[in-house]
Design a protein around this motif. Sequence first.
Motif, mmCIF file in Angstrom:
data_model
loop_
_atom_site.group_PDB
_atom_site.id
_atom_site.type_symbol
_atom_site.label_atom_id
_atom_site.label_comp_id
_atom_site.label_asym_id
_atom_site.label_seq_id
_atom_site.Cartn_x
_atom_site.Cartn_y
_atom_site.Cartn_z
ATOM 1 N N LYS A 1 -0.151 20.512 17.636
ATOM 2 C CA LYS A 1 -0.108 21.326 18.849
ATOM 3 C C LYS A 1 -1.271 22.328 18.885
ATOM 4 O O LYS A 1 -1.923 22.562 17.884
ATOM 5 C CB LYS A 1 1.234 22.056 18.949
ATOM 6 C CG LYS A 1 2.423 21.098 19.068
ATOM 7 C CD LYS A 1 2.427 20.323 20.379
ATOM 8 C CE LYS A 1 3.111 18.986 20.314
ATOM 9 N NZ LYS A 1 4.550 19.020 20.197
ATOM 10 N N ILE B 1 14.078 24.138 21.652
ATOM 11 C CA ILE B 1 14.794 23.677 22.857
ATOM 12 C C ILE B 1 16.298 23.649 22.590
ATOM 13 O O ILE B 1 17.101 24.151 23.367
ATOM 14 C CB ILE B 1 14.296 22.269 23.272
ATOM 15 C CG1 ILE B 1 12.798 22.296 23.565
ATOM 16 C CG2 ILE B 1 15.077 21.762 24.483
ATOM 17 C CD1 ILE B 1 12.161 20.911 23.642
ATOM 18 N N THR C 1 8.571 12.526 29.245
ATOM 19 C CA THR C 1 8.305 13.499 28.174
ATOM 20 C C THR C 1 8.237 12.850 26.797
ATOM 21 O O THR C 1 8.587 11.682 26.615
ATOM 22 C CB THR C 1 9.366 14.627 28.179
ATOM 23 O OG1 THR C 1 8.985 15.626 27.221
ATOM 24 C CG2 THR C 1 10.748 14.088 27.805
ATOM 25 N N PHE C 2 7.802 13.640 25.823
ATOM 26 C CA PHE C 2 7.839 13.251 24.425
ATOM 27 C C PHE C 2 9.303 13.215 23.975
ATOM 28 O O PHE C 2 10.128 13.981 24.463
ATOM 29 C CB PHE C 2 7.033 14.263 23.586
ATOM 30 C CG PHE C 2 7.037 13.997 22.116
ATOM 31 C CD1 PHE C 2 6.579 12.787 21.610
ATOM 32 C CD2 PHE C 2 7.482 14.961 21.218
ATOM 33 C CE1 PHE C 2 6.583 12.541 20.246
ATOM 34 C CE2 PHE C 2 7.478 14.726 19.848
ATOM 35 C CZ PHE C 2 7.034 13.512 19.367
ATOM 36 N N SER D 1 6.156 24.712 20.200
ATOM 37 C CA SER D 1 6.043 24.027 18.905
ATOM 38 C C SER D 1 4.795 24.522 18.184
ATOM 39 O O SER D 1 3.773 24.790 18.809
ATOM 40 C CB SER D 1 5.943 22.519 19.128
ATOM 41 O OG SER D 1 5.589 21.879 17.921
ATOM 42 N N CYS E 1 6.069 23.266 24.800
ATOM 43 C CA CYS E 1 5.484 22.873 23.512
ATOM 44 C C CYS E 1 4.018 22.437 23.636
ATOM 45 O O CYS E 1 3.249 22.586 22.694
ATOM 46 C CB CYS E 1 6.317 21.756 22.884
ATOM 47 S SG CYS E 1 7.906 22.343 22.263
ATOM 48 N N GLN E 2 3.650 21.886 24.780
ATOM 49 C CA GLN E 2 2.263 21.418 24.947
ATOM 50 C C GLN E 2 1.440 22.389 25.787
ATOM 51 O O GLN E 2 0.299 22.079 26.131
ATOM 52 C CB GLN E 2 2.263 20.032 25.605
ATOM 53 C CG GLN E 2 2.977 18.974 24.782
ATOM 54 C CD GLN E 2 2.664 17.559 25.230
ATOM 55 O OE1 GLN E 2 1.908 17.321 26.169
ATOM 56 N NE2 GLN E 2 3.241 16.585 24.546
ATOM 57 N N GLY F 1 7.217 23.762 12.751
ATOM 58 C CA GLY F 1 7.534 25.131 13.134
ATOM 59 C C GLY F 1 7.697 25.203 14.635
ATOM 60 O O GLY F 1 7.185 24.350 15.366
ATOM 61 N N ASP G 1 10.309 23.639 28.362
ATOM 62 C CA ASP G 1 9.661 22.992 27.212
ATOM 63 C C ASP G 1 8.163 23.247 27.360
ATOM 64 O O ASP G 1 7.458 22.558 28.101
ATOM 65 C CB ASP G 1 9.978 21.497 27.200
ATOM 66 C CG ASP G 1 9.310 20.778 26.022
ATOM 67 O OD1 ASP G 1 8.374 21.355 25.423
ATOM 68 O OD2 ASP G 1 9.704 19.639 25.719
ATOM 69 N N SER H 1 11.242 24.151 14.370
ATOM 70 C CA SER H 1 10.479 23.139 15.112
ATOM 71 C C SER H 1 10.541 23.437 16.598
ATOM 72 O O SER H 1 11.379 24.237 17.049
ATOM 73 C CB SER H 1 11.051 21.734 14.856
ATOM 74 O OG SER H 1 12.336 21.625 15.432
ATOM 75 N N GLY H 2 9.696 22.748 17.351
ATOM 76 C CA GLY H 2 9.771 22.846 18.802
ATOM 77 C C GLY H 2 11.059 22.223 19.310
ATOM 78 O O GLY H 2 11.646 22.685 20.294
ATOM 79 N N THR H 3 11.481 21.176 18.634
ATOM 80 C CA THR H 3 12.746 20.521 19.006
ATOM 81 C C THR H 3 13.895 21.517 18.912
ATOM 82 O O THR H 3 14.707 21.643 19.829
ATOM 83 C CB THR H 3 13.022 19.336 18.060
ATOM 84 O OG1 THR H 3 11.875 18.503 18.021
ATOM 85 C CG2 THR H 3 14.210 18.527 18.528
ATOM 86 N N HIS I 1 3.818 22.659 15.506
ATOM 87 C CA HIS I 1 3.514 21.440 14.749
ATOM 88 C C HIS I 1 1.998 21.284 14.590
ATOM 89 O O HIS I 1 1.239 21.695 15.468
ATOM 90 C CB HIS I 1 4.098 20.241 15.521
ATOM 91 C CG HIS I 1 3.890 18.925 14.837
ATOM 92 N ND1 HIS I 1 2.731 18.200 14.990
ATOM 93 C CD2 HIS I 1 4.681 18.222 13.998
ATOM 94 C CE1 HIS I 1 2.822 17.098 14.263
ATOM 95 N NE2 HIS I 1 3.992 17.087 13.653
ATOM 96 N N ALA J 1 11.000 14.387 21.722
ATOM 97 C CA ALA J 1 11.663 15.582 21.171
ATOM 98 C C ALA J 1 12.521 16.324 22.196
ATOM 99 O O ALA J 1 13.583 16.842 21.852
ATOM 100 C CB ALA J 1 10.614 16.528 20.591
ATOM 101 N N THR J 2 12.057 16.387 23.439
ATOM 102 C CA THR J 2 12.825 17.073 24.485
ATOM 103 C C THR J 2 14.209 16.442 24.596
ATOM 104 O O THR J 2 15.232 17.118 24.644
ATOM 105 C CB THR J 2 12.126 16.923 25.853
ATOM 106 O OG1 THR J 2 10.717 17.015 25.691
ATOM 107 C CG2 THR J 2 12.609 17.947 26.841
ATOM 108 N N VAL K 1 9.333 20.096 31.584
ATOM 109 C CA VAL K 1 8.375 19.941 30.484
ATOM 110 C C VAL K 1 6.977 20.207 31.034
ATOM 111 O O VAL K 1 6.521 19.507 31.932
ATOM 112 C CB VAL K 1 8.448 18.512 29.895
ATOM 113 C CG1 VAL K 1 7.496 18.391 28.710
ATOM 114 C CG2 VAL K 1 9.872 18.174 29.483
HETATM 115 C C1 LIG Z 1 5.805 18.453 20.281
HETATM 116 C C2 LIG Z 1 6.768 18.497 21.376
HETATM 117 C C3 LIG Z 1 8.088 18.935 21.213
HETATM 118 C C4 LIG Z 1 8.735 19.271 19.900
HETATM 119 O O1 LIG Z 1 8.001 19.685 18.919
HETATM 120 P P1 LIG Z 1 8.307 19.563 17.351
HETATM 121 O O2 LIG Z 1 7.785 20.860 16.863
HETATM 122 O O3 LIG Z 1 7.566 18.393 16.859
HETATM 123 O O4 LIG Z 1 9.776 19.458 17.148
HETATM 124 C C5 LIG Z 1 8.904 19.011 22.318
HETATM 125 N N1 LIG Z 1 8.466 18.661 23.530
HETATM 126 C C6 LIG Z 1 7.210 18.241 23.743
HETATM 127 C C7 LIG Z 1 6.784 17.900 25.125
HETATM 128 C C8 LIG Z 1 6.336 18.134 22.679
HETATM 129 O O5 LIG Z 1 5.101 17.674 22.891
#
Ligand SMILES: *Cc1c(COP(=O)(O)O)cnc(C)c1O
Length: 365
Positions: free
Chosen positions: A184, A63, A84-85, A179, A157-158, A192, A155, A58-60, A181, A87-88, A129
């Motif tokens: 994304k 990190i 942030t979201f 990420s 992910c976005q 993933g 981070d 995962s993206g989580t 996901h 997950a960070t 982020v």
């Molecule tokens: C989606 C996201 C994550 C983590 O992603 P996952 O794959 O859902 O664990 C982390 N940080 C930010 C800013 C995100 O948008």
Amino acid sequence: MKVRYSYLKQQFSNSDDLWKNLKKFVKTGDFTLGKPLKVFEQRFAKLIGTKYAVGVNSGTDAIKLSLKVLNVKPGDEIITAANTFVATVGAICELGAKPVFVDCDNTFCMDVELVEKKITKKTKAIVPVHFTGYMTNMIKLNKIAKKYKIPIVEDACQSILASINNKNSGTWSDFGAFSLHPLKNINVWSDGGIIVTSNKKYYEHLKLLRNHGLIDRDNVQITGYNSRLDTFQSVVGNWLIPSAKKIANQRIKNANYYDSHLGKIKGIKIPPRLKNYKIVYHLYIVFAENRDKLLKYCIKKGIEAKVHYPIPIYRQPAMKFLKHKNGDFPITDLHAKNIISFPCDQHLSKQEMNYVIKCVKNFYS
Ligand SMILES: *Cc1c(COP(=O)(O)O)cnc(C)c1O
């Protein structure tokens, strides 16, 4: 007219060749750390511009494992963005570390001018982020990080393929966390994530961490995690990755179109579009007067507008232990009240965008 937010039905609707690849793959039985994963990692590293990439689940975890390489332990402080979201922050907390928040600015990324006064003896890393597809000012942040010798984990992910001066997100520090996901910009069919780095030592460490610390079948070098990117999902990733640049460019085109029309409406303010920044619009966000009413109006008109996010992470019940008060991060708070997100993805049609623009216009007139 209806304007949906999620485009996932379209994203894989023309994928007969992908199904063929998957059928072929399933017959190989190469499910764990298989060949398509290695291929995907190489392609991803090449796309972003790093030497290595490590697929994780995962993206989580991208990190978390990066922070783990930096030996982040309970009690350490990690500086990150207040808006942030979750997950960070989850990744930081999973390691027992304490998130130390920094307010954002109108680019939705952390205001790097505010970072220095958050640094203490306990600061172990900074996690900027690159929120919404924008980029944190990495030029300034890297100067601060260097001065205090604090490592950075981006981070990203976005923000896949976002850049400053043509240098991609995820390449401004030793770790770029992405990420895959479904929601994304480059997505597979389940969870993933992937970490990019150009540091060989970190690369080797990350590979151990994601696979129980196993150096081979019989030898466990360190304690690790079970955090592999599925090889099956890597087949999906390999199918999609040739479109990565096209996807980013279409989002940018759509955002420019929105900007040029929504920007003329009294009541809407477009965020700054900084020179030399490539923004990839994972989220297309504008500032809106009377936001709550506009949101309701859009939804009534069939437009799935959203707010990312109505309650900032620092004010969530889960973060109570940090003892923050409303108002501790004024820009983040202001955004929670005046931002609105419209669909901006590569599958959106001109008609759909025109309808969004028309509805917003009607609302304010
Ligand atoms: C989606 C996201 C994550 C983590 O992603 P996952 O794959 O859902 O664990 C982390 N940080 C930010 C800013 C995100 O948008």
